[in-house]
Design a protein around this motif. Sequence first.
Motif, PDB file in Angstrom:
ATOM      1  N   MET A  46       0.838  -1.195   0.000  1.00 33.61           N
ATOM      2  CA  MET A  46       0.000   0.000   0.000  1.00 33.61           C
ATOM      3  C   MET A  46       0.875   1.247   0.000  1.00 33.61           C
ATOM      4  N   THR A  47       0.547   2.203  -0.866  1.00 35.09           N
ATOM      5  CA  THR A  47       1.323   3.428  -0.955  1.00 35.09           C
ATOM      6  C   THR A  47       0.964   4.363   0.202  1.00 35.09           C
ATOM      7  N   GLN A  48       1.815   5.360   0.400  1.00 32.09           N
ATOM      8  CA  GLN A  48       1.557   6.338   1.452  1.00 32.09           C
ATOM      9  C   GLN A  48       0.263   7.087   1.186  1.00 32.09           C
ATOM     10  N   LEU A  49       0.005   7.395  -0.096  1.00 31.75           N
ATOM     11  CA  LEU A  49      -1.218   8.110  -0.457  1.00 31.75           C
ATOM     12  C   LEU A  49      -2.450   7.291  -0.079  1.00 31.75           C
ATOM     13  N   GLN A  50      -2.408   5.997  -0.310  1.00 33.23           N
ATOM     14  CA  GLN A  50      -3.544   5.142   0.037  1.00 33.23           C
ATOM     15  C   GLN A  50      -3.778   5.111   1.542  1.00 33.23           C
ATOM     16  N   LYS A  51      -2.709   5.205   2.311  1.00 31.33           N
ATOM     17  CA  LYS A  51      -2.847   5.246   3.773  1.00 31.33           C
ATOM     18  C   LYS A  51      -3.538   6.535   4.198  1.00 31.33           C
ATOM     19  N   TYR A  52      -3.171   7.647   3.546  1.00 31.17           N
ATOM     20  CA  TYR A  52      -3.822   8.919   3.861  1.00 31.17           C
ATOM     21  C   TYR A  52      -5.319   8.834   3.534  1.00 31.17           C
TER      22      TYR A  52
ATOM     23  N   SER B  43     -12.238   8.385  18.050  1.00 26.48           N
ATOM     24  CA  SER B  43     -11.037   8.518  18.881  1.00 26.48           C
ATOM     25  C   SER B  43      -9.829   7.909  18.175  1.00 26.48           C
ATOM     26  N   LEU B  44      -8.654   8.325  18.607  1.00 26.22           N
ATOM     27  CA  LEU B  44      -7.431   7.756  18.043  1.00 26.22           C
ATOM     28  C   LEU B  44      -7.339   6.273  18.377  1.00 26.22           C
ATOM     29  N   GLU B  45      -7.837   5.905  19.541  1.00 30.67           N
ATOM     30  CA  GLU B  45      -7.800   4.489  19.936  1.00 30.67           C
ATOM     31  C   GLU B  45      -8.620   3.636  18.963  1.00 30.67           C
ATOM     32  N   GLU B  46      -9.800   4.138  18.570  1.00 30.65           N
ATOM     33  CA  GLU B  46     -10.639   3.393  17.633  1.00 30.65           C
ATOM     34  C   GLU B  46     -10.029   3.375  16.238  1.00 30.65           C
ATOM     35  N   ILE B  47      -9.426   4.495  15.821  1.00 31.44           N
ATOM     36  CA  ILE B  47      -8.741   4.536  14.527  1.00 31.44           C
ATOM     37  C   ILE B  47      -7.640   3.478  14.497  1.00 31.44           C
ATOM     38  N   SER B  48      -6.841   3.439  15.570  1.00 31.35           N
ATOM     39  CA  SER B  48      -5.746   2.478  15.650  1.00 31.35           C
ATOM     40  C   SER B  48      -6.270   1.049  15.661  1.00 31.35           C
ATOM     41  N   SER B  49      -7.401   0.846  16.336  1.00 25.16           N
ATOM     42  CA  SER B  49      -7.988  -0.492  16.408  1.00 25.16           C
ATOM     43  C   SER B  49      -8.444  -0.959  15.033  1.00 25.16           C
ATOM     44  N   ARG B  50      -9.095  -0.062  14.290  1.00 26.54           N
ATOM     45  CA  ARG B  50      -9.543  -0.418  12.932  1.00 26.54           C
ATOM     46  C   ARG B  50      -8.348  -0.664  12.021  1.00 26.54           C
ATOM     47  N   TRP B  51      -7.315   0.137  12.197  1.00 26.60           N
ATOM     48  CA  TRP B  51      -6.088  -0.030  11.417  1.00 26.60           C
ATOM     49  C   TRP B  51      -5.444  -1.388  11.721  1.00 26.60           C
ATOM     50  N   GLU B  52      -5.360  -1.715  12.988  1.00 26.56           N
ATOM     51  CA  GLU B  52      -4.675  -2.934  13.409  1.00 26.56           C
ATOM     52  C   GLU B  52      -5.427  -4.193  12.965  1.00 26.56           C
TER      53      GLU B  52
ATOM     54  N   SER C 183      -2.033  -2.957   7.877  1.00 30.35           N
ATOM     55  CA  SER C 183      -1.178  -2.712   9.035  1.00 30.35           C
ATOM     56  C   SER C 183      -0.234  -3.840   9.410  1.00 30.35           C
ATOM     57  N   ASP C 184      -0.463  -5.016   8.830  1.00 31.08           N
ATOM     58  CA  ASP C 184       0.289  -6.200   9.265  1.00 31.08           C
ATOM     59  C   ASP C 184       0.107  -6.406  10.766  1.00 31.08           C
ATOM     60  N   TYR C 185      -1.126  -6.079  11.238  1.00 35.86           N
ATOM     61  CA  TYR C 185      -1.522  -6.246  12.636  1.00 35.86           C
ATOM     62  C   TYR C 185      -0.724  -5.361  13.605  1.00 35.86           C
ATOM     63  N   LYS C 186      -0.177  -4.263  13.096  1.00 37.83           N
ATOM     64  CA  LYS C 186       0.562  -3.343  13.959  1.00 37.83           C
ATOM     65  C   LYS C 186      -0.301  -2.111  14.244  1.00 37.83           C
TER      66      LYS C 186
END
Length: 205
Positions: A1-7, A21-30, A36-39
Amino acid sequence: MTQLQKYIWLIDTIRRAGKISLEEISSRWERNKDLSDYKPLSRTTFNRWKDAIFSQFGIIISCQRSGGYLYYIENPEDIDEDELKKWMLDSFAISNLIGENLSLKDRIIVNQIPSAQSHLATLLEAMQGNRVVLITYCGFNKKRSYTFPVEPYCVKLFENRWYLLAHNVSYNKIRIYGLDRIESLELTDNTFKLPKDFSASGFFS
């Protein structure tokens, strides 16, 4: 995934949530291994992406401190009122969404857009520098193709097909050409001046 796609993923996640919240954003990302490769998404990375999104798109991600530090798009009108930006963000968001659900690939049907890859990039390059383009074109129901120079004014996506609006130098007329009917396309060193009163949206209105 490119940086643009992450944005784009971050913008779309906040847009769909409204406030998050940032916690929920991170949870969805993870939870999304393809992204995210589960990170988890760290606050440092989030802040860096937030600044880059403002720099590249002019989209402001703000924080509502009361109620648990919730993030939201401060200027959604900059997306909703800009058709190109909205289309681009929606297209990337759909692409990301499908990428998250590749296990359903046999149940998701899409149509290829003719010539979007083969000619669109060259035409956009020509439009950036106002350069004349030499095209070989075979019109619909025509038996032979013709080669001639055009001045590319704009491109338009309509009913899943790309079109070029250009000034035909030979006939001194503005014409519309389907990109899927262009057989070859070549940038020239000749340049042109776009009419000061030209409006792409005004022309097609």
